[in-house]
Design an enzyme around this catalytic site. Structure first.
Site, PDB file in Angstrom:
ATOM      1  N   HIS A 191       0.864  -1.183   0.000  1.00  7.97           N
ATOM      2  CA  HIS A 191       0.000   0.000   0.000  1.00  7.97           C
ATOM      3  C   HIS A 191       0.896   1.227   0.000  1.00  7.97           C
ATOM      4  CE1 HIS A 191      -2.820   3.070   1.389  1.00  7.97           C
ATOM      5  NE2 HIS A 191      -3.777   2.272   0.954  1.00  7.97           N
ATOM      6  N   CYS A 203      -2.273   4.693  -4.605  1.00 11.35           N
ATOM      7  CA  CYS A 203      -2.824   3.330  -4.698  1.00 11.35           C
ATOM      8  C   CYS A 203      -3.878   3.250  -5.803  1.00 11.35           C
ATOM      9  CB  CYS A 203      -3.450   2.903  -3.368  1.00 11.35           C
ATOM     10  SG  CYS A 203      -2.283   2.132  -2.256  1.00 11.35           S
TER      11      CYS A 203
END
Length: 104
Positions: free
Chosen positions: A21, A33
């Site tokens: 992430h 992301c």
């Protein structure tokens, strides 16, 4: 940090994996992301729409994606894959603390 790994064989890109992430912002609001996910999923969709789905295998699990190329000799497919690579590298230039592209 999102880690993108690119593997090649003699004919071109043979694997793209995306894990992690970006931690640029809160989950659900993270533009890095979002951009990386859009690139990889859009690439898989393009491959499918152009009729090359049988040339790949992929696994999507909670944001992690592994895209294996079973037929690296297809020039059109390699164009798509190299386009994905350039897009990932463009994000990496702007957000080097959040995404890393590595050729292995």
């Amino acid at each position: 940090m999102i880690k993108i790994k690119i593997a090649r064989d003699d004919n071109g890109i043979s694997l793209i994996s995306m894990h992690g992430h970006a931690e640029y912002d809160q989950y659900g609001k993270d533009i890095v992301c979002s951009a990386a996910s859009t690139i990889i999923i859009g690439g898989i969709n393009a491959i499918a729409q152009l009729g090359y789905l049988s040339f790949i295998s992929y696994d999507v699990d909670a944001g992690d994606v592994e895209l294996k190329i079973n037929n690296t000799e297809c020039a059109e497919l390699q164009i798509i894959l190299n386009t994905l690579l350039v897009q990932f590298q463009s994000i990496e230039e702007s957000y080097p603390k959040n995404i890393q592209v590595q050729e292995v």
